[in-house]
Design a protein around this motif. Structure first.
Motif, PDB file in Angstrom:
ATOM      1  N   ALA A  95       0.827  -1.207   0.000  1.00 22.11           N
ATOM      2  CA  ALA A  95       0.000   0.000   0.000  1.00 22.11           C
ATOM      3  C   ALA A  95       0.859   1.253   0.000  1.00 22.11           C
ATOM      4  CB  ALA A  95      -0.943  -0.007   1.204  1.00 22.11           C
ATOM      5  N   GLY A  96       1.966   1.228   0.740  1.00 22.87           N
ATOM      6  CA  GLY A  96       2.866   2.376   0.749  1.00 22.87           C
ATOM      7  C   GLY A  96       3.501   2.618  -0.606  1.00 22.87           C
ATOM      8  N   VAL A  97       3.897   1.530  -1.285  1.00 26.46           N
ATOM      9  CA  VAL A  97       4.461   1.661  -2.631  1.00 26.46           C
ATOM     10  C   VAL A  97       3.430   2.245  -3.591  1.00 26.46           C
ATOM     11  CG1 VAL A  97       5.349   0.383  -4.624  1.00 26.46           C
ATOM     12  CG2 VAL A  97       6.138  -0.194  -2.318  1.00 26.46           C
ATOM     13  N   ILE A  98       2.206   1.698  -3.549  1.00 24.36           N
ATOM     14  CA  ILE A  98       1.163   2.157  -4.471  1.00 24.36           C
ATOM     15  C   ILE A  98       0.812   3.623  -4.225  1.00 24.36           C
ATOM     16  CG2 ILE A  98      -1.267   1.863  -5.088  1.00 24.36           C
ATOM     17  CD1 ILE A  98      -0.871  -1.145  -4.670  1.00 24.36           C
ATOM     18  N   ALA A  99       0.716   4.012  -2.941  1.00 30.93           N
ATOM     19  CA  ALA A  99       0.370   5.399  -2.627  1.00 30.93           C
ATOM     20  C   ALA A  99       1.441   6.363  -3.134  1.00 30.93           C
ATOM     21  CB  ALA A  99       0.171   5.564  -1.129  1.00 30.93           C
ATOM     22  N   VAL A 169      16.927  -0.162   0.345  1.00 28.89           N
ATOM     23  CA  VAL A 169      16.168   0.312   1.491  1.00 28.89           C
ATOM     24  C   VAL A 169      16.375  -0.715   2.588  1.00 28.89           C
ATOM     25  CG1 VAL A 169      13.925   0.934   2.437  1.00 28.89           C
ATOM     26  CG2 VAL A 169      14.438   1.438   0.042  1.00 28.89           C
ATOM     27  N   GLU A 170      16.947  -0.285   3.705  1.00 30.97           N
ATOM     28  CA  GLU A 170      17.297  -1.209   4.774  1.00 30.97           C
ATOM     29  C   GLU A 170      16.478  -0.924   6.031  1.00 30.97           C
ATOM     30  OE1 GLU A 170      19.084  -3.746   4.489  1.00 30.97           O
ATOM     31  OE2 GLU A 170      20.222  -3.404   2.651  1.00 30.97           O
ATOM     32  N   VAL A 171      16.139  -1.988   6.728  1.00 31.52           N
ATOM     33  CA  VAL A 171      15.564  -1.884   8.072  1.00 31.52           C
ATOM     34  C   VAL A 171      16.692  -2.144   9.060  1.00 31.52           C
ATOM     35  CG1 VAL A 171      13.937  -2.877   9.712  1.00 31.52           C
ATOM     36  CG2 VAL A 171      13.292  -2.636   7.307  1.00 31.52           C
ATOM     37  N   ASP A 172      16.849  -1.258  10.018  1.00 31.24           N
ATOM     38  CA  ASP A 172      17.914  -1.434  11.011  1.00 31.24           C
ATOM     39  C   ASP A 172      17.470  -2.495  12.016  1.00 31.24           C
ATOM     40  OD1 ASP A 172      20.023  -1.264  12.750  1.00 31.24           O
ATOM     41  OD2 ASP A 172      20.025   0.930  12.871  1.00 31.24           O
ATOM     42  N   HIS A 301       7.747  -1.641  16.447  1.00 31.69           N
ATOM     43  CA  HIS A 301       6.874  -1.196  15.359  1.00 31.69           C
ATOM     44  C   HIS A 301       7.697  -0.667  14.193  1.00 31.69           C
ATOM     45  CE1 HIS A 301       4.328   1.660  13.124  1.00 31.69           C
ATOM     46  NE2 HIS A 301       3.381   0.769  13.368  1.00 31.69           N
ATOM     47  N   LEU A 302       7.371  -1.167  12.995  1.00 33.43           N
ATOM     48  CA  LEU A 302       8.011  -0.704  11.776  1.00 33.43           C
ATOM     49  C   LEU A 302       6.950  -0.046  10.902  1.00 33.43           C
ATOM     50  CD1 LEU A 302      10.780  -0.837  10.311  1.00 33.43           C
ATOM     51  CD2 LEU A 302       9.921  -2.891   9.153  1.00 33.43           C
ATOM     52  N   ASP A 303       7.225   1.168  10.453  1.00 37.41           N
ATOM     53  CA  ASP A 303       6.282   1.894   9.598  1.00 37.41           C
ATOM     54  C   ASP A 303       6.361   1.315   8.194  1.00 37.41           C
ATOM     55  OD1 ASP A 303       4.791   3.662   8.089  1.00 37.41           O
ATOM     56  OD2 ASP A 303       5.499   5.440   9.152  1.00 37.41           O
ATOM     57  N   LYS A 304       5.508   0.342   7.916  1.00 45.83           N
ATOM     58  CA  LYS A 304       5.594  -0.411   6.670  1.00 45.83           C
ATOM     59  C   LYS A 304       5.199   0.436   5.457  1.00 45.83           C
ATOM     60  CE  LYS A 304       3.237  -3.059   9.259  1.00 45.83           C
ATOM     61  NZ  LYS A 304       3.811  -2.578  10.532  1.00 45.83           N
ATOM     62  N   ARG A 305       4.247   1.341   5.635  1.00 52.27           N
ATOM     63  CA  ARG A 305       3.904   2.235   4.529  1.00 52.27           C
ATOM     64  C   ARG A 305       5.074   3.161   4.198  1.00 52.27           C
ATOM     65  NH1 ARG A 305      -1.626   2.942   3.035  1.00 52.27           N
ATOM     66  NH2 ARG A 305      -2.950   1.442   4.116  1.00 52.27           N
ATOM     67  N   ARG A 306       5.753   3.640   5.232  1.00 52.21           N
ATOM     68  CA  ARG A 306       6.916   4.484   4.994  1.00 52.21           C
ATOM     69  C   ARG A 306       8.014   3.700   4.273  1.00 52.21           C
ATOM     70  NH1 ARG A 306       8.824   8.996   3.281  1.00 52.21           N
ATOM     71  NH2 ARG A 306      10.841   9.581   4.149  1.00 52.21           N
ATOM     72  N   LEU A 307       8.142   2.426   4.592  1.00 53.27           N
ATOM     73  CA  LEU A 307       9.106   1.567   3.907  1.00 53.27           C
ATOM     74  C   LEU A 307       8.821   1.546   2.405  1.00 53.27           C
ATOM     75  CD1 LEU A 307      11.465  -0.417   4.674  1.00 53.27           C
ATOM     76  CD2 LEU A 307       9.748  -2.237   4.588  1.00 53.27           C
ATOM     77  N   PRO A 325      22.220   6.863  -1.895  1.00 52.81           N
ATOM     78  CA  PRO A 325      22.693   6.100  -0.733  1.00 52.81           C
ATOM     79  C   PRO A 325      21.555   5.279  -0.156  1.00 52.81           C
ATOM     80  CG  PRO A 325      22.367   8.395  -0.133  1.00 52.81           C
ATOM     81  CD  PRO A 325      22.188   8.313  -1.627  1.00 52.81           C
ATOM     82  N   PRO A 326      21.853   4.236   0.595  1.00 53.67           N
ATOM     83  CA  PRO A 326      20.792   3.421   1.196  1.00 53.67           C
ATOM     84  C   PRO A 326      19.867   4.258   2.069  1.00 53.67           C
ATOM     85  CG  PRO A 326      22.900   2.306   1.379  1.00 53.67           C
ATOM     86  CD  PRO A 326      23.202   3.694   0.884  1.00 53.67           C
ATOM     87  N   ALA A 327      18.586   3.977   1.993  1.00 54.28           N
ATOM     88  CA  ALA A 327      17.599   4.578   2.892  1.00 54.28           C
ATOM     89  C   ALA A 327      17.379   3.603   4.044  1.00 54.28           C
ATOM     90  CB  ALA A 327      16.290   4.843   2.158  1.00 54.28           C
ATOM     91  N   VAL A 328      17.387   4.102   5.270  1.00 51.68           N
ATOM     92  CA  VAL A 328      17.317   3.239   6.449  1.00 51.68           C
ATOM     93  C   VAL A 328      16.112   3.607   7.295  1.00 51.68           C
ATOM     94  CG1 VAL A 328      18.522   2.437   8.520  1.00 51.68           C
ATOM     95  CG2 VAL A 328      19.831   3.004   6.455  1.00 51.68           C
ATOM     96  N   LEU A 329      15.374   2.580   7.726  1.00 53.68           N
ATOM     97  CA  LEU A 329      14.209   2.759   8.592  1.00 53.68           C
ATOM     98  C   LEU A 329      14.459   2.001   9.890  1.00 53.68           C
ATOM     99  CD1 LEU A 329      11.395   4.108   8.463  1.00 53.68           C
ATOM    100  CD2 LEU A 329      10.476   1.902   7.724  1.00 53.68           C
ATOM    101  N   THR A 330      14.242   2.653  11.022  1.00 58.75           N
ATOM    102  CA  THR A 330      14.518   2.059  12.329  1.00 58.75           C
ATOM    103  C   THR A 330      13.226   1.739  13.063  1.00 58.75           C
ATOM    104  OG1 THR A 330      16.581   3.313  12.489  1.00 58.75           O
ATOM    105  CG2 THR A 330      15.714   2.382  14.534  1.00 58.75           C
TER     106      THR A 330
END
Length: 339
Positions: A95-99, A169-172, A301-307, A325-330
């Motif tokens: 949903a985040g990708v589509i939005a 795109v990396e998740v920490d 909690h990981l903001d999956k839409r933001r991912l 550069p890599p985008a990182v989500l914590t």
């Protein structure tokens, strides 16, 4: 070359396409030679083929797929590859990708490997022929993917690699594991087990972080306190039972995702183990359903839409000819009733 990107919310952006003749001029060869190199035809020197492909990638050249008149030439289409459309984590990501794509008037085509990593290369190859860029949860390293990727701009999600020739795109995950374990340590727990999962997201990162935090706090646990299970309710239940059987004195469990953690919670209830009085439980992902179980699940909690939005932003950068550069989500710790 592609136009510079407009602000994210602006619609109707057109992408100027690099042509075969542009590649030919830059590589100093004929357009017939470029065509043979791009399409894998014979009668071309291997060194020339490599030079042409390198130039094509540098210019972000994409062969035209609009001859059949199915889409307008200015339409950008992203191919999105996920492991599992049933796992409740991925619909929010999609949903985040589509939005984010919709804000750019882009289209998205979704495909699933159904948790079979052997399908990744061919899916990359086949979907890549139909789209302008790819985004994917892909476990294969670059050398195994690149022959199938060709010149398609690619964004890889949460593979856990230090570097790549593609956008990342990396998740920490390490930060998430550390936050969860430190929370349990702060609550007085010393005998902490971990339920990990088979997944495309590098499990060695999670296991290593678990053992490092355990060592930092001199916890009496080691690699034997990590049980690997399937990403499902039943997988979480089976893993929890195995962990309790091997270590009856475990007082807290960190589970890699919320689905597995809820399965562990169900198994604890069957075994007569009170959560959190007898055994605390921490999940990972922040699924909406984690708030509905009894007791509500403490989770990272990981903001999956933001991912998903970050993935589309990386595509945006690639289409301008830049490797970002890599985008990182914590992940963020959300404390509820299971701890």
């Amino acid at each position: 070359m592609a136009e510079q990107p407009k602000p994210e919310g602006e619609r109707g952006r057109a992408i100027k396409r690099v042509t075969l003749h542009d590649v030919a001029r830059a590589a100093g060869v004929s357009h017939q030679t470029v065509s043979r190199a791009i399409n894998g035809k014979g009668e071309i020197d291997p060194r020339t083929r490599r030079r042409v492909l390198d130039v094509a990638r540098e210019l972000r050249y994409r062969p035209s797929r609009f001859g059949r008149g199915l889409v307008h030439p200015d339409t950008v289409t992203i191919g999105l590859i996920v492991p599992d459309v049933v796992n409740p984590f991925f619909p929010e990501f999609v949903a985040g990708v589509i939005a984010a794509a919709d804000r750019r008037d882009w289209k998205v085509v979704v495909a699933s490997t159904e948790n079979d990593r052997s399908r990744e290369p061919e899916m990359v190859r086949s979907l890549g022929r139909q789209v302008d860029a790819l985004v994917g949860y892909l476990s294969h390293p670059d050398p195994e993917l690149d022959p199938h990727v060709g010149t398609v701009p690619l964004v890889v999600i949460d593979r856990g690699t230090d570097s790549s020739s593609h956008a990342l795109v990396e998740v920490d995950a390490a930060a998430g594991v550390r936050a969860g374990l430190r929370h349990l340590v702060d609550r007085g727990h010393r005998r902490i087990g971990m339920i990990d999962c088979r997944s495309v997201c590098a499990p060695e990162v999670r296991r290593r972080a678990f053992l490092e935090v355990a060592a930092e706090h001199a916890l009496p646990v080691d690699d034997g306190w990590v049980v690997v299970g399937d990403q499902s309710l039943d997988g979480g239940a089976t893993a929890f039972e195995a962990l309790r059987a091997a270590h009856p004195d475990v007082t807290a469990v960190f589970a890699f995702n919320d689905l597995v953690a809820i399965g562990a919670l169900r198994a604890a209830r069957r075994l007569g183990v009170r959560v959190p009085a007898d055994c605390a439980l921490v999940g990972y992902d922040g699924l909406s359903v984690a708030e509905l179980v009894d007791p509500p699940l403490t989770t990272l909690h990981l903001d999956k839409r933001r991912l998903g939005e970050l993935a589309v932003h990386q595509v945006d950068q690639l289409l301008t000819g830049e490797l970002p550069p890599p985008a990182v989500l914590t992940p963020r710790l959300v404390v509820r009733g299971t701890t």
